[in-house]
Design a protein around this motif. Sequence first.
Motif, PDB file in Angstrom:
ATOM      1  N   TYR A   8      28.779  40.617  31.896  1.00 53.03           N
ATOM      2  CA  TYR A   8      28.832  41.500  31.564  1.00 53.03           C
ATOM      3  C   TYR A   8      29.506  42.332  31.897  1.00 53.03           C
ATOM      4  CZ  TYR A   8      26.392  45.300  28.844  1.00 53.03           C
ATOM      5  OH  TYR A   8      26.668  46.392  27.893  1.00 53.03           O
ATOM      6  N   LEU A   9      30.258  43.214  31.102  1.00 51.57           N
ATOM      7  CA  LEU A   9      31.233  43.795  31.616  1.00 51.57           C
ATOM      8  C   LEU A   9      31.099  45.327  30.830  1.00 51.57           C
ATOM      9  CD1 LEU A   9      34.230  44.746  33.319  1.00 51.57           C
ATOM     10  CD2 LEU A   9      35.290  44.486  30.907  1.00 51.57           C
ATOM     11  N   ASP A  27      30.302  48.986  32.724  1.00 57.45           N
ATOM     12  CA  ASP A  27      29.225  48.862  32.915  1.00 57.45           C
ATOM     13  C   ASP A  27      28.963  48.622  34.641  1.00 57.45           C
ATOM     14  OD1 ASP A  27      26.469  49.533  33.835  1.00 57.45           O
ATOM     15  OD2 ASP A  27      25.810  47.695  33.185  1.00 57.45           O
ATOM     16  N   THR A  28      30.418  49.570  35.036  1.00 59.93           N
ATOM     17  CA  THR A  28      30.807  49.103  36.633  1.00 59.93           C
ATOM     18  C   THR A  28      31.048  50.524  37.442  1.00 59.93           C
ATOM     19  OG1 THR A  28      32.706  47.491  37.839  1.00 59.93           O
ATOM     20  CG2 THR A  28      33.324  48.953  35.893  1.00 59.93           C
ATOM     21  N   ASP A  29      31.054  49.627  38.494  1.00 59.99           N
ATOM     22  CA  ASP A  29      31.063  50.910  39.731  1.00 59.99           C
ATOM     23  C   ASP A  29      32.605  51.780  39.554  1.00 59.99           C
ATOM     24  OD1 ASP A  29      28.513  51.240  40.681  1.00 59.99           O
ATOM     25  OD2 ASP A  29      28.407  50.125  41.486  1.00 59.99           O
ATOM     26  N   GLU A  30      33.539  50.280  39.198  1.00 61.22           N
ATOM     27  CA  GLU A  30      35.290  50.225  39.970  1.00 61.22           C
ATOM     28  C   GLU A  30      35.560  50.470  39.101  1.00 61.22           C
ATOM     29  OE1 GLU A  30      36.065  49.383  44.464  1.00 61.22           O
ATOM     30  OE2 GLU A  30      34.816  47.068  42.831  1.00 61.22           O
ATOM     31  N   PRO A  31      35.825  50.923  37.089  1.00 63.28           N
ATOM     32  CA  PRO A  31      36.364  50.980  36.063  1.00 63.28           C
ATOM     33  C   PRO A  31      37.913  50.278  36.222  1.00 63.28           C
ATOM     34  CG  PRO A  31      35.363  53.285  36.717  1.00 63.28           C
ATOM     35  CD  PRO A  31      35.164  52.073  37.518  1.00 63.28           C
ATOM     36  N   GLU A  32      38.330  51.255  36.977  1.00 67.30           N
ATOM     37  CA  GLU A  32      39.882  51.217  37.465  1.00 67.30           C
ATOM     38  C   GLU A  32      40.446  49.802  37.938  1.00 67.30           C
ATOM     39  OE1 GLU A  32      37.750  51.954  41.467  1.00 67.30           O
ATOM     40  OE2 GLU A  32      38.087  52.791  39.553  1.00 67.30           O
ATOM     41  N   GLU A  54      46.138  44.172  23.663  1.00 65.72           N
ATOM     42  CA  GLU A  54      47.815  44.936  23.722  1.00 65.72           C
ATOM     43  C   GLU A  54      48.080  45.924  24.772  1.00 65.72           C
ATOM     44  OE1 GLU A  54      49.431  47.663  19.809  1.00 65.72           O
ATOM     45  OE2 GLU A  54      48.714  45.420  19.577  1.00 65.72           O
ATOM     46  N   ARG A  55      47.242  46.460  24.417  1.00 64.14           N
ATOM     47  CA  ARG A  55      47.551  48.499  25.523  1.00 64.14           C
ATOM     48  C   ARG A  55      45.479  48.988  26.037  1.00 64.14           C
ATOM     49  NH1 ARG A  55      49.255  50.774  21.140  1.00 64.14           N
ATOM     50  NH2 ARG A  55      48.835  52.272  20.187  1.00 64.14           N
ATOM     51  N   SER A  56      45.836  49.986  27.606  1.00 63.51           N
ATOM     52  CA  SER A  56      44.206  49.947  27.440  1.00 63.51           C
ATOM     53  C   SER A  56      44.886  50.702  29.042  1.00 63.51           C
ATOM     54  CB  SER A  56      43.561  49.041  27.986  1.00 63.51           C
ATOM     55  OG  SER A  56      44.124  48.541  29.095  1.00 63.51           O
ATOM     56  N   GLN A  57      43.783  52.145  28.901  1.00 60.92           N
ATOM     57  CA  GLN A  57      44.086  52.896  29.952  1.00 60.92           C
ATOM     58  C   GLN A  57      42.043  53.612  29.828  1.00 60.92           C
ATOM     59  OE1 GLN A  57      46.353  55.182  27.670  1.00 60.92           O
ATOM     60  NE2 GLN A  57      45.228  57.401  28.674  1.00 60.92           N
ATOM     61  N   ILE A  58      42.104  53.826  31.312  1.00 60.14           N
ATOM     62  CA  ILE A  58      41.053  54.341  31.883  1.00 60.14           C
ATOM     63  C   ILE A  58      40.866  55.803  30.809  1.00 60.14           C
ATOM     64  CG2 ILE A  58      39.725  55.252  33.194  1.00 60.14           C
ATOM     65  CD1 ILE A  58      39.323  52.211  33.127  1.00 60.14           C
ATOM     66  N   HIS A  59      39.721  56.031  30.455  1.00 57.40           N
ATOM     67  CA  HIS A  59      39.344  57.431  29.614  1.00 57.40           C
ATOM     68  C   HIS A  59      38.251  57.787  29.900  1.00 57.40           C
ATOM     69  CE1 HIS A  59      39.131  59.764  25.747  1.00 57.40           C
ATOM     70  NE2 HIS A  59      38.446  59.680  25.917  1.00 57.40           N
ATOM     71  N   ARG A  60      38.165  59.389  30.802  1.00 59.33           N
ATOM     72  CA  ARG A  60      37.037  59.842  30.856  1.00 59.33           C
ATOM     73  C   ARG A  60      35.749  58.787  31.683  1.00 59.33           C
ATOM     74  NH1 ARG A  60      35.564  63.615  25.834  1.00 59.33           N
ATOM     75  NH2 ARG A  60      37.113  65.326  25.196  1.00 59.33           N
ATOM     76  N   GLY A  61      36.452  58.280  32.707  1.00 57.10           N
ATOM     77  CA  GLY A  61      35.586  57.966  33.931  1.00 57.10           C
ATOM     78  C   GLY A  61      34.877  56.436  33.577  1.00 57.10           C
ATOM     79  N   ASP A  62      34.630  56.089  33.089  1.00 55.45           N
ATOM     80  CA  ASP A  62      33.294  54.860  32.338  1.00 55.45           C
ATOM     81  C   ASP A  62      34.277  54.091  31.292  1.00 55.45           C
ATOM     82  OD1 ASP A  62      31.970  55.772  34.567  1.00 55.45           O
ATOM     83  OD2 ASP A  62      30.655  55.967  33.682  1.00 55.45           O
ATOM     84  N   LEU A  89      32.710  34.401  34.911  1.00 58.48           N
ATOM     85  CA  LEU A  89      32.840  34.868  36.094  1.00 58.48           C
ATOM     86  C   LEU A  89      33.542  34.731  37.336  1.00 58.48           C
ATOM     87  CD1 LEU A  89      29.222  33.135  36.423  1.00 58.48           C
ATOM     88  CD2 LEU A  89      29.129  35.427  36.743  1.00 58.48           C
ATOM     89  N   SER A  90      34.860  33.967  37.523  1.00 65.42           N
ATOM     90  CA  SER A  90      36.255  33.914  37.949  1.00 65.42           C
ATOM     91  C   SER A  90      36.970  34.991  38.174  1.00 65.42           C
ATOM     92  CB  SER A  90      36.965  33.207  37.560  1.00 65.42           C
ATOM     93  OG  SER A  90      37.078  33.439  36.469  1.00 65.42           O
ATOM     94  N   MET A  91      36.525  36.399  36.828  1.00 63.79           N
ATOM     95  CA  MET A  91      37.265  37.411  37.315  1.00 63.79           C
ATOM     96  C   MET A  91      36.790  39.092  38.065  1.00 63.79           C
ATOM     97  SD  MET A  91      39.241  38.120  33.645  1.00 63.79           S
ATOM     98  CE  MET A  91      40.308  39.472  34.415  1.00 63.79           C
ATOM     99  N   LEU A  92      35.108  38.271  38.760  1.00 71.71           N
ATOM    100  CA  LEU A  92      34.299  39.180  39.629  1.00 71.71           C
ATOM    101  C   LEU A  92      35.504  38.948  41.112  1.00 71.71           C
ATOM    102  CD1 LEU A  92      30.617  38.103  39.048  1.00 71.71           C
ATOM    103  CD2 LEU A  92      32.463  40.177  38.236  1.00 71.71           C
ATOM    104  N   PRO A  93      35.859  39.890  40.884  1.00 69.57           N
ATOM    105  CA  PRO A  93      36.088  40.370  43.068  1.00 69.57           C
ATOM    106  C   PRO A  93      34.762  39.994  43.718  1.00 69.57           C
ATOM    107  CG  PRO A  93      35.543  42.538  40.872  1.00 69.57           C
ATOM    108  CD  PRO A  93      35.135  41.091  41.394  1.00 69.57           C
ATOM    109  N   LYS A  94      35.341  39.423  45.196  1.00 71.56           N
ATOM    110  CA  LYS A  94      34.671  38.497  45.946  1.00 71.56           C
ATOM    111  C   LYS A  94      33.714  39.469  46.479  1.00 71.56           C
ATOM    112  CE  LYS A  94      35.177  33.792  44.890  1.00 71.56           C
ATOM    113  NZ  LYS A  94      34.609  33.689  43.760  1.00 71.56           N
TER     114      LYS A  94
END
Length: 175
Positions: A8-9, A27-32, A54-62, A89-94
Motif C-alpha cells: 500500500y502506497l 503513506d510513507t516516511d520518504e515521499p520523495e 505522465e508527470r508527478s511532483q511532491i506537493h506539500r510534503g506527504d 513489493l519489488s519496489m520497496l527499498p531494502k
Amino acid sequence: MRKKDCFYLGKVAKKFSFKGEVLIYLDTDEPEIYENMESVFVELNKSLVPFFIERSQIHRGDFLRVKFEDVSSEQEADEIIGCEVYLPLSMLPKLEGNKFYYHEIEGFQVEDVRLGTIGKLIRVNDNNTQALFEIDHEGSTILVPVIDDFIVEVNRREQKLILNTPEGLVDLYLG
C-alpha cells in the motif's frame, strides 16, 4: 497484479486541477523516493489496475501531485478519488539491521531474551495508535507493542525476531 504481491502506497485524496490531476496521499516516511514513478496500481472494483504517470511532483510534503495518462477531466478524476494506490513489493527499498517492513517478518519465530521461544509472529497490527506484534503461542495470541527498545534482533536468514520485553508483559499470557 495481485494485491498480496504489492504494498500500500497511499490513497487518491482529491482533485488538483480541471485537467484531471489528482493528489495522492503517500503513506510513507520518504515521499520523495516515489516522485518519479512510471506507473502505479489503483484499486478499482477490487482489482488492481495499472495507471501510467505522465508527470508527478511532491506537493506539500506527504502528497504527490499526479497527472495520469488516461485521466484528463474532472469527471475521470472523480472516478478514482478515494481509491487506494499500490506498488509491487519489488519496489520497496531494502531494509537492513533491525529495520523491517511489517509484511516481511510475518511467520518469523519470536524469541524473548529471558523467556526463550514464545511463538510465531502472525502479523503486525497497526490499526491502533500503537502497533502490536500478534504472536501465536499454542493457540492463544500474545500482544507485544512494537517498540524499538524491545527489538534485539531481526534475523532474516533464520527468520527470527528476538525481543527483550519487560518482565511481566509476556508472562501475563504464559501464566
